[in-house]
Design a protein around this motif. Structure first.
Motif, mmCIF file in Angstrom:
data_model
loop_
_atom_site.group_PDB
_atom_site.id
_atom_site.type_symbol
_atom_site.label_atom_id
_atom_site.label_comp_id
_atom_site.label_asym_id
_atom_site.label_seq_id
_atom_site.Cartn_x
_atom_site.Cartn_y
_atom_site.Cartn_z
ATOM 1 N N GLN A 155 0.830 -1.206 0.000
ATOM 2 C CA GLN A 155 0.000 0.000 0.000
ATOM 3 C C GLN A 155 0.865 1.257 0.000
ATOM 4 O OE1 GLN A 155 -2.289 -0.606 3.549
ATOM 5 N NE2 GLN A 155 -3.885 -1.813 2.539
ATOM 6 N N ALA A 156 1.942 1.215 0.779
ATOM 7 C CA ALA A 156 2.816 2.381 0.891
ATOM 8 C C ALA A 156 3.566 2.644 -0.416
ATOM 9 C CB ALA A 156 3.800 2.182 2.036
ATOM 10 N N VAL A 157 3.990 1.593 -1.090
ATOM 11 C CA VAL A 157 4.685 1.758 -2.372
ATOM 12 C C VAL A 157 3.790 2.511 -3.351
ATOM 13 C CG1 VAL A 157 5.455 0.514 -4.435
ATOM 14 C CG2 VAL A 157 6.242 -0.206 -2.175
ATOM 15 N N ARG A 158 2.541 2.085 -3.439
ATOM 16 C CA ARG A 158 1.626 2.722 -4.387
ATOM 17 C C ARG A 158 1.247 4.136 -3.959
ATOM 18 N NH1 ARG A 158 -2.122 -1.521 -7.488
ATOM 19 N NH2 ARG A 158 -0.502 -3.052 -7.937
ATOM 20 N N ALA A 159 1.080 4.329 -2.668
ATOM 21 C CA ALA A 159 0.761 5.670 -2.176
ATOM 22 C C ALA A 159 1.905 6.627 -2.483
ATOM 23 C CB ALA A 159 0.487 5.624 -0.678
ATOM 24 N N ASN A 160 3.130 6.145 -2.338
ATOM 25 C CA ASN A 160 4.287 6.984 -2.616
ATOM 26 C C ASN A 160 4.399 7.300 -4.106
ATOM 27 O OD1 ASN A 160 6.913 8.256 -1.995
ATOM 28 N ND2 ASN A 160 7.734 6.534 -3.143
ATOM 29 N N VAL A 161 4.151 6.317 -4.951
ATOM 30 C CA VAL A 161 4.182 6.568 -6.393
ATOM 31 C C VAL A 161 3.204 7.677 -6.752
ATOM 32 C CG1 VAL A 161 3.547 5.617 -8.640
ATOM 33 C CG2 VAL A 161 5.009 4.297 -7.105
ATOM 34 N N ARG A 162 1.981 7.559 -6.246
ATOM 35 C CA ARG A 162 0.970 8.572 -6.562
ATOM 36 C C ARG A 162 1.371 9.944 -6.013
ATOM 37 N NH1 ARG A 162 -2.491 3.883 -5.323
ATOM 38 N NH2 ARG A 162 -3.525 3.251 -7.276
ATOM 39 N N ALA A 163 1.992 9.952 -4.849
ATOM 40 C CA ALA A 163 2.424 11.223 -4.260
ATOM 41 C C ALA A 163 3.509 11.870 -5.111
ATOM 42 C CB ALA A 163 2.935 10.992 -2.840
ATOM 43 N N GLN A 164 4.426 11.083 -5.644
ATOM 44 C CA GLN A 164 5.498 11.655 -6.452
ATOM 45 C C GLN A 164 4.977 12.107 -7.819
ATOM 46 O OE1 GLN A 164 8.011 12.285 -4.609
ATOM 47 N NE2 GLN A 164 7.215 10.921 -3.003
ATOM 48 N N VAL A 165 3.971 11.429 -8.334
ATOM 49 C CA VAL A 165 3.296 11.911 -9.544
ATOM 50 C C VAL A 165 2.718 13.302 -9.281
ATOM 51 C CG1 VAL A 165 1.292 11.595 -11.057
ATOM 52 C CG2 VAL A 165 2.784 9.648 -10.529
ATOM 53 N N ALA A 166 2.089 13.458 -8.115
ATOM 54 C CA ALA A 166 1.505 14.750 -7.759
ATOM 55 C C ALA A 166 2.574 15.831 -7.620
ATOM 56 C CB ALA A 166 0.705 14.628 -6.467
ATOM 57 N N VAL A 167 3.722 15.473 -7.058
ATOM 58 C CA VAL A 167 4.810 16.450 -6.926
ATOM 59 C C VAL A 167 5.248 16.938 -8.303
ATOM 60 C CG1 VAL A 167 7.206 16.792 -6.227
ATOM 61 C CG2 VAL A 167 5.642 15.551 -4.723
ATOM 62 N N LEU A 168 5.391 16.027 -9.243
ATOM 63 C CA LEU A 168 5.820 16.406 -10.584
ATOM 64 C C LEU A 168 4.788 17.291 -11.277
ATOM 65 C CD1 LEU A 168 7.374 13.084 -11.938
ATOM 66 C CD2 LEU A 168 8.597 15.131 -11.209
ATOM 67 N N THR A 169 3.520 16.954 -11.131
ATOM 68 C CA THR A 169 2.484 17.672 -11.875
ATOM 69 C C THR A 169 2.030 18.949 -11.190
ATOM 70 O OG1 THR A 169 0.780 16.281 -10.839
ATOM 71 C CG2 THR A 169 1.628 15.572 -12.980
ATOM 72 N N GLN A 170 2.125 18.968 -9.858
ATOM 73 C CA GLN A 170 1.623 20.127 -9.115
ATOM 74 C C GLN A 170 2.740 20.990 -8.524
ATOM 75 O OE1 GLN A 170 -1.194 18.625 -6.206
ATOM 76 N NE2 GLN A 170 -2.082 17.208 -7.706
ATOM 77 N N GLY A 171 3.922 20.423 -8.387
ATOM 78 C CA GLY A 171 5.015 21.152 -7.755
ATOM 79 C C GLY A 171 5.989 21.774 -8.729
#
Length: 206
Positions: A155-171
């Motif tokens: 669960q944590a692996v996938r949550a982290n992937v999604r979080a890093q996608v958000a960093v790239l697109t929103q940050g």
């Protein structure tokens, strides 16, 4: 120019070859190497983990010049990684970025241990990586208190992937603008160490 959907399909086809043990011929030949001395035209960028078991070029059965790969423990989107992706999108016109996590990720496990205080204090440099993973996984033990260790890590692996996608697109102003105008697609994926298969998350490429 390779579109995002075309790039995803090339990656999926390559991964199927990898799983089947049918490597593409000529991908790293001397002739190919010489043709690339004057320039490169990668069709996708990969932000992946430094884990020695997950080399993106092999996992997707791609050759020299095919992929622009950025690797760091935990596939985190720290400023230097974001800048590298920005460079790839601007310099080469790449339309697809994949954040590639993997099962049994050591950086994820270290973050979970750090959260429950079952490990010693990490160094400042390692702590900087864990700090970028922590927000995505902090609530997972409370959300699913009955989950066993392997389930929690998955669960944590996938949550982290999604979080890093958000960093790239929103940050990133640069990447965010490209995404908004439809010029860039950023997706998450998970590599399974046991099967060799890559699963694109959230229906990417379907």
């Amino acid at each position: 120019m390779t579109t995002a959907l075309e790039a995803i399909e090339r990656l999926k086809e390559g991964n199927r070859r990898f799983v089947a043990g049918r490597r593409r011929s000529g991908a790293v030949s001397p002739n190919r190497r010489m043709r690339l001395t004057d320039g490169q035209n990668p069709f996708a960028a990969i932000l992946g983990c430094s884990d020695s078991r997950v080399p993106a070029e092999l996992v997707f059965d791609q050759g020299l010049g095919d992929l622009f790969v950025v690797r760091v423990a935990g596939n985190v989107a720290a400023p230097s990684q974001v800048g590298s992706v920005e460079f790839a999108a601007d310099k080469f016109g790449i339309e697809l970025v994949v954040v590639l996590g993997h099962t049994r990720c050591g950086a994820i496990e270290a973050t979970l241990k750090d959260l429950d205080h079952s490990a010693g204090n990490p160094s400042a440099n390692l702590g900087a990586i864990l700090n970028r993973i922590r927000p995505a996984v902090r609530s997972l033990p409370d959300t699913d208190p009955d989950a066993d260790h392997d389930t929690l890590v998955r669960q944590a692996v996938r949550a982290n992937v999604r979080a890093q996608v958000a960093v790239l697109t929103q940050g990133s102003e640069i990447l965010g603008r490209l995404v908004e105008t439809g010029r860039l697609t950023v997706v998450g994926a998970e590599y399974d160490l046991a099967t060799g298969e890559v699963e694109f998350l959230d229906g990417a490429g379907d």
